[in-house]
Structures are given as C-alpha cells and as structure tokens.
Design an enzyme around this catalytic site. Sequence first.
Site, mmCIF file in Angstrom:
data_model
loop_
_atom_site.group_PDB
_atom_site.id
_atom_site.type_symbol
_atom_site.label_atom_id
_atom_site.label_comp_id
_atom_site.label_asym_id
_atom_site.label_seq_id
_atom_site.Cartn_x
_atom_site.Cartn_y
_atom_site.Cartn_z
ATOM 1 N N PHE A 144 0.854 -1.187 0.000
ATOM 2 C CA PHE A 144 0.000 0.000 0.000
ATOM 3 C C PHE A 144 0.887 1.233 0.000
ATOM 4 C CE2 PHE A 144 -2.330 3.529 1.784
ATOM 5 C CZ PHE A 144 -3.521 3.461 1.095
ATOM 6 N N ASP A 230 9.169 2.781 1.744
ATOM 7 C CA ASP A 230 8.001 3.557 2.162
ATOM 8 C C ASP A 230 7.874 3.383 3.682
ATOM 9 O OD1 ASP A 230 5.504 4.484 2.867
ATOM 10 O OD2 ASP A 230 4.461 3.617 1.155
ATOM 11 N N LYS A 259 2.531 10.078 7.995
ATOM 12 C CA LYS A 259 1.682 9.752 9.163
ATOM 13 C C LYS A 259 2.077 10.399 10.502
ATOM 14 C CE LYS A 259 -1.086 5.967 7.529
ATOM 15 N NZ LYS A 259 -0.734 5.351 6.256
#
Length: 395
Positions: A144, A230, A259
């Site tokens: 993702f 990532d 995040k």
Amino acid sequence: MTEDITGPQDLQALYDSVMEKDSKYVMQTYGRQPIVLSKGTGALVQDIYGKEYIDCVAGIAVNNVGHCHPTVVRAIQAQVEKLMHVSNLYYTEIQAELAEALVSITGMMRIFFCNSGAEAMEGAMKLARLVSGKSAFVAADHSFHGRTIGALSVTHRSIYRDPFMPPVSSETTFVPYSDADAIRHAISESTAAVILEPIQGEGGVNVPDPEYLKEVREICDETGTLLIFDEVQTGFGRTGTWFCKEHFGVEPDIMSMAKAMAGGFPMGAIAARSEISFGRGQHASTFGGSPLACAAALASIEVIKEEKLLKRSTENGTYFMGKLRSMDREDIVEIRGKGLMIGVETKYPCSKFVDFARENGVLLNCTSDSVLRLVPPLMITKKQIDTVVDVIEQA
Ligand SMILES: *Cc1c(COP(=O)(O)O)cnc(C)c1O
C-alpha cells in the site's frame, strides 16, 4: 459546539445532525465507525457523549506521541501566532531546523517536504525516474503506497486500483513480499526502482524475513536499481526505532515518511542519499514544510526523545504481544509485528471484533479483512494494554 450542550437529548440531536450532514454533504468513501469523537489525550479519545476509548488505531499510526500532546499543542500555538504559511519561495528558520533534525534521525542526506504519504510516494517515484532515467517499478503483493494515481500504480490491492486503471506507470511488476529472488527476476533494463514497505501495514502487518531487505539491497546494487522504502506508516518510533529500516540494517536510496511525522498535524517528506536530488524547479509543493507543520514535527520529535518513546514502543510492543500470545484462542491464526505495530490475524473477518471492542471502550482497526492492526500511541500504559487484551479476548 459541544461545550454549550449539557442534556442527553442535546447530545443525541448533535449526533443525529453530524450523521445527517455527513450523509448529505460528504462523499461516502469511508466505512466509518458510528461514533463522533470530540476530545483526546494520551492514548484515550472521547466521543461527544463522554464515553472514553483506548485508542489502538491512533488515527492510523499517526498519533505516536498521543492525542494533543501538550508540547506539540504549545509549539503549534506559538507558531500559529507568528507565521502559518509563506510558501517555499522564502526561507524559514523552522524548516531548516527540521530538515537538520530529520537528516540526523534518518541517516539520509537531504529532505523534500510535502503534506501526506501519497504525496511523498509520488515525489519518491518522480525522483527515482529522474535520477535513473528509467520508468518502471517493482513493488510487492499486498503493498500500500497511497491513493493518488502514481502511488496507486504501485499499490497492489485490486479494489483500490482497478476502477482507476490504466496506471500512470504501466510498468509496475508485483512480486511476492519477502521473496528476494522474485525481485531479482522482476528487475529489467527499464526498472527505475524497487519500492517496499519494510513492514507492510495496510497489507496485514507483514514482517519480512530478517535477511530479505539486505538481499534486496544487494540485488539493487548489482543491477544499478534504486531502492525506495516507504516508511510512511513504520516511521517515528512505531516499530521501536526511529525508522523500521534500522531493524534490518539496510539503507534505501530514497525513503518516504508522513503519518506520525508531525504529531497529528498533516505532513510528509522524502529523504534521499547524497547524490540523489531534484534540481531547481523539478518538484514543488505549495504547503510543503509550512512553518506550522514544521513546528509540530519538531515538537513531536522532541517528545519522542524526551519521553524515550522508542524504548517505550519496544517494551510496550513486547508486553502487548506477550499478552496477546498468552490468550489461548483457536480463532487466532498468528500474532506478529515489531514495537507497537502489531497484527492479530484471525480466522474470520475481523470487523465484528472491531464493533464489540468499540462498544467496550477500545478502538481497533481491521485491515486486509482478517488482521486486527494494533497501532496505539507509543505511551500507552501496561494497564491500558491489559484492558485491550481483555476486550480482544472477550471479542
Ligand atoms: C498511509 C500510507 C500511505 C499513504 O499516506 P496518505 O497520507 O494517506 O496519503 C502510503 N504508504 C504507506 C505505507 C501508508 O501506510
């Protein structure tokens, strides 16, 4: 405003009004939990009725320093009175300071600031194409990387991808995660970069074989392929180290973060090795690295250091996983993770666990259909962990 409301009827009216406005005016993209949250502190959040929840979702691995940490709140308050936004046409002291702090904790050489995880991935992919002069990517099954068209083209899950195809990069090859040979075979003349999460989050908290990333690094070096990590979800202490790459002793060429970066404030960034950089005019973001976001990020980094949250993440994670493993439940397939990034794979779809837990004061997230993803604030207490495990056990 909840402050003016006292009676239960008023609260019910407020709840109904939020539901009604959302259903009327907001695009219905999210499968939301039926609660209206209004406050939070540490690992706890409260809904408008004053019901308290232990938050094991933390805004999807965002609130690593907890909700409304006073140091972060004060830093934002102080900055908002001075300067909120000026664009990157000018310098600000606080952005320079944050860049220095990020270089120090990432071990990379230079930073590009943006506003979200997907935007960081877009930038990382652009950068890889720029410096390699090639266009294709190799990514992992169950990966993702975000919802924008570019990030989506290296994101695996078909419900996220298929309605929006063709991808911008028609040349993404997906390979099984934690299989280095598959990457060796997938790399071609046209591969710009291999893109991997060092632990897959959305894909079900998948921890790779300990040697996997090292082998991938070697393959990338042999073939002259860039390696992008990532770290959007795994960064800022989530797994017990500043970044997850440290567990594996592997350095990428480019990494993304977002995040938890600014303690709950939206922010993202790319970090890269020395000779990998955009040139003048080759990339930009109006809001990227705004003074407000930088103040929040610096404060959040300070909190992680001051409160020794990396250590807390490791200790709490070990305690949490130990407790979870001591539950003797046949419906649990596996418990896995690092630090406070924990996955509990169940035999059934886990959404009903989520409903039961919420009714009993614990917020949980179910990812990949059957994996409970536990990513609470890093300072969650042992007592709160005990409560969460009790509720999961009952569920
Ligand atoms: C959440 C996430 C993204 C996307 O971040 P957004 O801020 O939602 O765009 C990208 N990569 C990983 C690994 C993520 O967990």
